[in-house]
Scaffold this active site. Sequence first.
Site, PDB file in Angstrom:
ATOM      1  N   PHE A 190      34.827  52.642  38.363  1.00 17.97           N
ATOM      2  CA  PHE A 190      33.882  51.589  38.725  1.00 17.97           C
ATOM      3  C   PHE A 190      33.884  51.428  40.249  1.00 17.97           C
ATOM      4  O   PHE A 190      34.944  51.269  40.856  1.00 17.97           O
ATOM      5  CB  PHE A 190      34.302  50.280  38.047  1.00 17.97           C
ATOM      6  CG  PHE A 190      33.260  49.213  38.077  1.00 17.97           C
ATOM      7  CD1 PHE A 190      32.135  49.299  37.265  1.00 17.97           C
ATOM      8  CD2 PHE A 190      33.395  48.125  38.919  1.00 17.97           C
ATOM      9  CE1 PHE A 190      31.166  48.306  37.292  1.00 17.97           C
ATOM     10  CE2 PHE A 190      32.421  47.126  38.950  1.00 17.97           C
ATOM     11  CZ  PHE A 190      31.307  47.222  38.131  1.00 17.97           C
ATOM     12  N   ASP A 211      42.548  49.336  34.500  1.00 22.39           N
ATOM     13  CA  ASP A 211      41.416  48.417  34.469  1.00 22.39           C
ATOM     14  C   ASP A 211      40.897  48.396  33.029  1.00 22.39           C
ATOM     15  O   ASP A 211      40.476  49.426  32.502  1.00 22.39           O
ATOM     16  CB  ASP A 211      40.338  48.889  35.454  1.00 22.39           C
ATOM     17  CG  ASP A 211      39.157  47.917  35.548  1.00 22.39           C
ATOM     18  OD1 ASP A 211      38.916  47.175  34.578  1.00 22.39           O
ATOM     19  OD2 ASP A 211      38.465  47.937  36.587  1.00 22.39           O
ATOM     20  N   TYR A 217      34.199  38.253  30.915  1.00 20.29           N
ATOM     21  CA  TYR A 217      32.776  37.981  30.670  1.00 20.29           C
ATOM     22  C   TYR A 217      32.057  39.099  29.939  1.00 20.29           C
ATOM     23  O   TYR A 217      30.896  38.953  29.597  1.00 20.29           O
ATOM     24  CB  TYR A 217      32.047  37.661  31.992  1.00 20.29           C
ATOM     25  CG  TYR A 217      32.154  38.731  33.055  1.00 20.29           C
ATOM     26  CD1 TYR A 217      31.346  39.854  33.022  1.00 20.29           C
ATOM     27  CD2 TYR A 217      33.063  38.609  34.097  1.00 20.29           C
ATOM     28  CE1 TYR A 217      31.451  40.838  33.997  1.00 20.29           C
ATOM     29  CE2 TYR A 217      33.170  39.579  35.071  1.00 20.29           C
ATOM     30  CZ  TYR A 217      32.366  40.699  35.015  1.00 20.29           C
ATOM     31  OH  TYR A 217      32.480  41.668  35.972  1.00 20.29           O
ATOM     32  N   LYS A 218      32.750  40.226  29.693  1.00 16.85           N
ATOM     33  CA  LYS A 218      32.118  41.314  28.932  1.00 16.85           C
ATOM     34  C   LYS A 218      32.430  41.106  27.447  1.00 16.85           C
ATOM     35  O   LYS A 218      31.904  40.189  26.838  1.00 16.85           O
ATOM     36  CB  LYS A 218      32.588  42.658  29.486  1.00 16.85           C
ATOM     37  CG  LYS A 218      32.024  42.913  30.887  1.00 16.85           C
ATOM     38  CD  LYS A 218      32.580  44.155  31.556  1.00 16.85           C
ATOM     39  CE  LYS A 218      31.953  44.297  32.946  1.00 16.85           C
ATOM     40  NZ  LYS A 218      32.698  45.233  33.811  1.00 16.85           N
ATOM     41  N   ARG A 256      22.450  52.925  28.572  1.00 19.29           N
ATOM     42  CA  ARG A 256      23.756  52.475  28.093  1.00 19.29           C
ATOM     43  C   ARG A 256      23.579  51.439  26.989  1.00 19.29           C
ATOM     44  O   ARG A 256      22.826  50.486  27.160  1.00 19.29           O
ATOM     45  CB  ARG A 256      24.491  51.841  29.282  1.00 19.29           C
ATOM     46  CG  ARG A 256      25.943  52.186  29.397  1.00 19.29           C
ATOM     47  CD  ARG A 256      26.484  51.683  30.725  1.00 19.29           C
ATOM     48  NE  ARG A 256      26.268  50.253  30.950  1.00 19.29           N
ATOM     49  CZ  ARG A 256      27.178  49.434  31.486  1.00 19.29           C
ATOM     50  NH1 ARG A 256      28.374  49.898  31.814  1.00 19.29           N
ATOM     51  NH2 ARG A 256      26.903  48.169  31.708  1.00 19.29           N
TER      52      ARG A 256
HETATM   53  C1  LIG Z   1      32.673  44.990  35.224  1.00 15.77           C
HETATM   54  C2  LIG Z   1      33.783  45.750  35.888  1.00 15.77           C
HETATM   55  C3  LIG Z   1      34.474  45.205  36.963  1.00 15.77           C
HETATM   56  C4  LIG Z   1      34.041  43.879  37.535  1.00 15.77           C
HETATM   57  O1  LIG Z   1      34.822  43.451  38.574  1.00 15.77           O
HETATM   58  P1  LIG Z   1      34.710  41.942  39.131  1.00 15.77           P
HETATM   59  O2  LIG Z   1      35.423  41.999  40.419  1.00 15.77           O
HETATM   60  O3  LIG Z   1      35.367  41.057  38.125  1.00 15.77           O
HETATM   61  O4  LIG Z   1      33.261  41.637  39.282  1.00 15.77           O
HETATM   62  C5  LIG Z   1      35.538  45.905  37.490  1.00 15.77           C
HETATM   63  N1  LIG Z   1      35.914  47.097  36.970  1.00 15.77           N
HETATM   64  C6  LIG Z   1      35.257  47.662  35.929  1.00 15.77           C
HETATM   65  C7  LIG Z   1      35.701  48.974  35.359  1.00 15.77           C
HETATM   66  C8  LIG Z   1      34.153  47.012  35.376  1.00 15.77           C
HETATM   67  O5  LIG Z   1      33.481  47.565  34.377  1.00 15.77           O
END
Ligand SMILES: *Cc1c(COP(=O)(O)O)cnc(C)c1O
Length: 421
Positions: free
Chosen positions: A135, A206, A231-232, A380
């Site tokens: 990410f 992560d 939040y996911k 997706r």
């Molecule tokens: C959604 C997501 C994030 C989001 O990070 P925030 O700092 O909480 O906005 C981070 N890593 C991954 C792999 C994600 O899918």
Amino acid sequence: MGDGGEMNKVAMTAEDIKVLDAQDTLTWARKAFHLPDGLIYLDGNSLGPLPEKALDRVVETVAEHWGKGLVSSWNDAGWFKKPLELGARIAPMIGAAGGQVVVTDNISVNLFKLVCAALALRPDRTEIISDIANFPSDLYVLDGISRLLPGITIKLIGRDGTLEALLGDQTAAVVLTAVDFRSGALLDMAGITQKVQDAGALTLWDLAHSAGAMPVALDAINADMAVGCTYKYLNAGPGAPAFLYVSERHHDAARTPIAGWFGHADPFAFSPDYIPSTGISQFLSGTPPILSYAPLEASLEIWEKIDMADVRKKSLRLTSLFMKLVDALSPTYGFEIITPRVPSGRGSQVSIRHPRGLAIMRALIARGIVGDFRAPDILRFGFTPLTLSFHEVFEAVQILDDIMATESWRGFSNNSASGVT
Ligand SMILES: *Cc1c(COP(=O)(O)O)cnc(C)c1O
């Protein structure tokens, strides 16, 4: 195709779908969430749907605890202990024993804190390994750390070599996302953790697309550290705080670089000297987002009635059904499923590549089928077992077929969007 299910052999009919829905043990959970009528929501991997009780919890927190309790609510409504209390409630979902999880900040900030802590645990080592496909925010955080600490370099799988080639006596930490946000591929967390630790380094996982999507077993795989969002798949709403995990064995030696008063051993002594608290609370920074905890509490009340093994079983059935139905369309329309077929190799999303992907996704959304798009060409679809029925998956693919057959996607732009996608 290797997904081993009975679904591969037979053509799916509406009757078959009814049987799958009839066998579903999680249908009750759908009623615990608010979803607008006429929508098939396949984007719970981006923003989970609203728990029915969330509004009550928010109103209670605002009107009662804040409005009436005012400052006394730090004690009387338990605000001060929320980061730990909620961490303890998330812990079983990620296979963590008590005292190792707190809910605070966002993933990016937590990642910064934990990568710095990991580096301090390996002071004689200079490299962090991640993956070019990770990410981007995770990569940005690592890049920022390498600029802050000039001796530290970032090595990326897929750019600089394989994990095996990059791991060595300079590796301090390996930062990987368990489920790839683009492809939905699931890594072998246990095997990688072992390999990384054999090289003397620490793992930092992560869990953004795995917490709430499948059982995660942090303690059992001997994980060192982890971060994840709520939040996911955890349905705690936009801006809900993230969680972090640090294995108890690192609590004495690890240090957060953001030494704030909520991580202090005695915040209300107001001492000018920073003395870290001993347990997981040392990884807190400043005042936590109390109002944002309220929807998480509503969500956890649902999750606490759910067995993650059932979630995984249904998730694999949903994704397997979707892939089978899309496979039947692929030769005609040129879809390419990039999500691994083998159950142990995928999370709870299916990604499809198509050169007109963005226009197709826009056409789907206009018909009430909400997925999302990731550049350059990936459609997706996230499958949240708590709220989705097999019938909805069937219907979504029927509408996809119709959009392709009638070429109604031509009415939508394939040019990349601005704003949130
Ligand atoms: C959604 C997501 C994030 C989001 O990070 P925030 O700092 O909480 O906005 C981070 N890593 C991954 C792999 C994600 O899918």
